[in-house]
Design a protein around this motif. Structure first.
Motif, PDB file in Angstrom:
ATOM      1  N   THR A   1       0.834  -1.189   0.000  1.00  0.00           N
ATOM      2  CA  THR A   1       0.000   0.000   0.000  1.00  0.00           C
ATOM      3  C   THR A   1       0.869   1.240   0.000  1.00  0.00           C
ATOM      4  O   THR A   1       2.086   1.181  -0.133  1.00  0.00           O
ATOM      5  N   GLY A   2       0.238   2.403   0.179  1.00  0.00           N
ATOM      6  CA  GLY A   2       0.954   3.661   0.251  1.00  0.00           C
ATOM      7  C   GLY A   2       0.272   4.557   1.277  1.00  0.00           C
ATOM      8  O   GLY A   2      -0.238   4.066   2.285  1.00  0.00           O
ATOM      9  N   GLY A   3       0.155   5.832   0.912  1.00  0.00           N
ATOM     10  CA  GLY A   3       0.208   6.491  -0.371  1.00  0.00           C
ATOM     11  C   GLY A   3      -0.337   5.653  -1.512  1.00  0.00           C
ATOM     12  O   GLY A   3      -1.173   4.779  -1.347  1.00  0.00           O
ATOM     13  N   GLU A   4       0.176   5.938  -2.689  1.00  0.00           N
ATOM     14  CA  GLU A   4      -0.151   5.159  -3.881  1.00  0.00           C
ATOM     15  C   GLU A   4       1.082   4.362  -4.287  1.00  0.00           C
ATOM     16  O   GLU A   4       2.053   4.931  -4.791  1.00  0.00           O
ATOM     17  N   PRO A   5       1.068   3.034  -4.080  1.00  0.00           N
ATOM     18  CA  PRO A   5       2.284   2.243  -4.327  1.00  0.00           C
ATOM     19  C   PRO A   5       2.764   2.276  -5.768  1.00  0.00           C
ATOM     20  O   PRO A   5       3.965   2.186  -6.026  1.00  0.00           O
ATOM     21  N   MET A   6       1.831   2.437  -6.721  1.00  0.00           N
ATOM     22  CA  MET A   6       2.225   2.426  -8.125  1.00  0.00           C
ATOM     23  C   MET A   6       2.869   3.730  -8.569  1.00  0.00           C
ATOM     24  O   MET A   6       3.324   3.849  -9.702  1.00  0.00           O
ATOM     25  N   LEU A   7       2.935   4.696  -7.664  1.00  0.00           N
ATOM     26  CA  LEU A   7       3.651   5.933  -7.954  1.00  0.00           C
ATOM     27  C   LEU A   7       5.155   5.692  -8.038  1.00  0.00           C
ATOM     28  O   LEU A   7       5.882   6.446  -8.704  1.00  0.00           O
ATOM     29  N   ARG A   8       5.617   4.649  -7.393  1.00  0.00           N
ATOM     30  CA  ARG A   8       7.040   4.319  -7.447  1.00  0.00           C
ATOM     31  C   ARG A   8       7.401   3.785  -8.833  1.00  0.00           C
ATOM     32  O   ARG A   8       6.752   2.841  -9.323  1.00  0.00           O
ATOM     33  N   PRO A   9       8.427   4.322  -9.487  1.00  0.00           N
ATOM     34  CA  PRO A   9       8.823   3.795 -10.800  1.00  0.00           C
ATOM     35  C   PRO A   9       9.317   2.355 -10.735  1.00  0.00           C
ATOM     36  O   PRO A   9       9.333   1.659 -11.761  1.00  0.00           O
ATOM     37  N   ASP A  10       9.725   1.903  -9.537  1.00  0.00           N
ATOM     38  CA  ASP A  10      10.206   0.534  -9.380  1.00  0.00           C
ATOM     39  C   ASP A  10       9.145  -0.388  -8.782  1.00  0.00           C
ATOM     40  O   ASP A  10       9.470  -1.467  -8.277  1.00  0.00           O
ATOM     41  N   PHE A  11       7.862   0.016  -8.841  1.00  0.00           N
ATOM     42  CA  PHE A  11       6.807  -0.837  -8.280  1.00  0.00           C
ATOM     43  C   PHE A  11       6.828  -2.223  -8.918  1.00  0.00           C
ATOM     44  O   PHE A  11       6.703  -3.233  -8.221  1.00  0.00           O
ATOM     45  N   ALA A  12       6.975  -2.284 -10.236  1.00  0.00           N
ATOM     46  CA  ALA A  12       6.954  -3.584 -10.922  1.00  0.00           C
ATOM     47  C   ALA A  12       8.087  -4.478 -10.434  1.00  0.00           C
ATOM     48  O   ALA A  12       7.907  -5.693 -10.259  1.00  0.00           O
ATOM     49  N   GLU A  13       9.252  -3.899 -10.210  1.00  0.00           N
ATOM     50  CA  GLU A  13      10.397  -4.676  -9.715  1.00  0.00           C
ATOM     51  C   GLU A  13      10.106  -5.250  -8.334  1.00  0.00           C
ATOM     52  O   GLU A  13      10.360  -6.437  -8.068  1.00  0.00           O
ATOM     53  N   ILE A  14       9.574  -4.413  -7.448  1.00  0.00           N
ATOM     54  CA  ILE A  14       9.266  -4.860  -6.097  1.00  0.00           C
ATOM     55  C   ILE A  14       8.158  -5.902  -6.111  1.00  0.00           C
ATOM     56  O   ILE A  14       8.269  -6.961  -5.474  1.00  0.00           O
ATOM     57  N   TYR A  15       7.090  -5.621  -6.850  1.00  0.00           N
ATOM     58  CA  TYR A  15       5.949  -6.532  -6.898  1.00  0.00           C
ATOM     59  C   TYR A  15       6.370  -7.890  -7.455  1.00  0.00           C
ATOM     60  O   TYR A  15       6.007  -8.947  -6.911  1.00  0.00           O
TER      61      TYR A  15
END
Length: 378
Positions: free
Chosen positions: A105-119
């Motif tokens: 979660t966040g905030g908005e977690p997909m705001l991170r440019p590295d969200f895909a890497e973490i997910y």
């Protein structure tokens, strides 16, 4: 809002809606039984089974009633966001310690440019992954990732039923169309998708349209009507924007909505407790700056805080065992006839009233009046 915004994504008919809803409900009930058994086992053995990873305090929206959003100046004052490498390291530690249920979660977690890497990394660690999002930043690349590696559950917050409401409440009109498009694509492959909304003065008139939108798509809409005050230095005017108790009662009466809460589940005064969740027993949160806490809403300066990246995961988790101490039930709650329906825990009392043992007047007045009891004279 009830119109389908994309002709390539047809809405199912009414019979299909009902069938899908019943099927999803049964799957959810089966999973809930599994979760309850696992949580009981984890509580008895002090296993950190359920986690929330708060990937960022930033958000694509600027909603005035948000109790935890931070902007860059506030972030700089409090620390720094963890890197993808650090989050992935924490994921490995958590998995080794027994965490199975992981919320991003966040905030908005997909705001991170590295969200895909973490997910992606977390999907390979065996977690039951859940994602909380406002769905305004679901790019085609993220959509493909979610389709390839679907989470166990996803909850999407909608802020209104029009671009105008999104602009007025959250400062971004385009967020509305982005969220609606994402919902209609995600519902095609995520059977556990759920919608949420928080009602304040600026969007209360949108609730009927939001409810219709969810019904048309066989999606559950969860309502929050009493947003928290700001915590941890967040930018929020929730106290000014939320409905008064009188306005809340009128809202529920107008829309025929059943009042839902986190039931305290203890009508017998001798069995009542001030905390009802597993915080510090089987549940924890890791905040955007790496702090491990029992509850991500509690910002008491005296609360136990672990630093798993510095002292190790187990040492940080062990610190949280004392979280539940020194949180007595407010005296008026001990025999209150509305206690079971209230759902106000010690942390909620503190962020509303300033003390764990002093009741949250706003929540208390509403809970007593909605159950047919007179408010307490303060």
């Amino acid at each position: 809002m009830s119109q389908n915004p994309d002709p390539n994504l047809p809405l199912p008919d009414v019979d299909e809606n009902l069938r899908a809803r019943e099927e999803n409900y049964q799957h959810t009930q089966n999973f809930n039984m599994f979760q309850e058994a696992m949580l009981r086992h984890a509580e008895e053995n002090h296993i950190p089974y359920k986690a929330t990873f708060e990937l960022t305090p930033r958000c694509s929206m600027k909603c005035r009633m948000c109790y935890m959003r931070l902007d860059p100046p506030q972030i700089k004052e409090q620390g720094r966001e963890l890197t993808a490498k650090e989050w992935i390291s924490l994921g490995r530690m958590a998995a080794e310690a027994g965490t199975l249920d992981l919320l991003l979660t966040g905030g908005e977690p997909m705001l991170r440019p590295d969200f895909a890497e973490i997910y992606t990394a977390f999907t390979e660690m065996g977690f039951l992954l859940r994602v909380f999002t406002n769905a305004t930043l679901v790019t085609p690349e993220i959509m493909d990732l979610l389709r390839e590696r679907p989470p166990q559950a996803m909850e999407i917050t909608l802020y209104g039923a029009s671009p105008e409401t999104y602009a007025r409440l959250g400062g971004w009109a385009e967020g509305y169309s982005r969220a609606i498009r994402a919902v209609d694509e995600l519902r095609g492959f995520l059977p556990s998708l759920k919608l949420k909304t928080t009602i304040v003065r600026d969007n209360a008139k949108d609730f009927a349209a939001l409810h219709a939108f969810a019904q048309e798509r066989a999606l559950r809409l969860e309502l929050t009507s009493m947003p928290f005050p700001a915590v941890r230095g967040a930018i929020s005017t929730a106290l000014e924007d939320r409905l008064t108790v009188d306005e809340l009662l009128a809202f529920y009466a107008e829309h025929g909505v059943a009042v839902e809460s986190d039931s305290c589940g203890a009508p017998d005064p001798d069995d009542r407790k001030s905390l009802f969740c597993g915080a510090g027993l089987n549940t924890y949160s890791i905040l955007w700056n790496g702090d491990m806490v029992a509850c991500n809403v509690d910002d008491d300066p005296q609360r136990p805080v672990g630093r798993p990246l510095e002292e190790g995961f187990q040492a940080a988790w062990d610190k949280l065992a004392v979280f539940r101490q020194n949180k007595p039930l407010p005296e008026p709650c001990r025999a209150c006839p509305a206690f079971v329906q209230c759902g106000c825990c010690a942390v909620h009392h503190r962020i509303e009233s300033g003390a764990y043992d002093r009741q949250a007047r706003y929540v208390c007045d509403f809970s007593r009046r909605v159950t047919g009891n007179d408010p307490i004279n303060y």
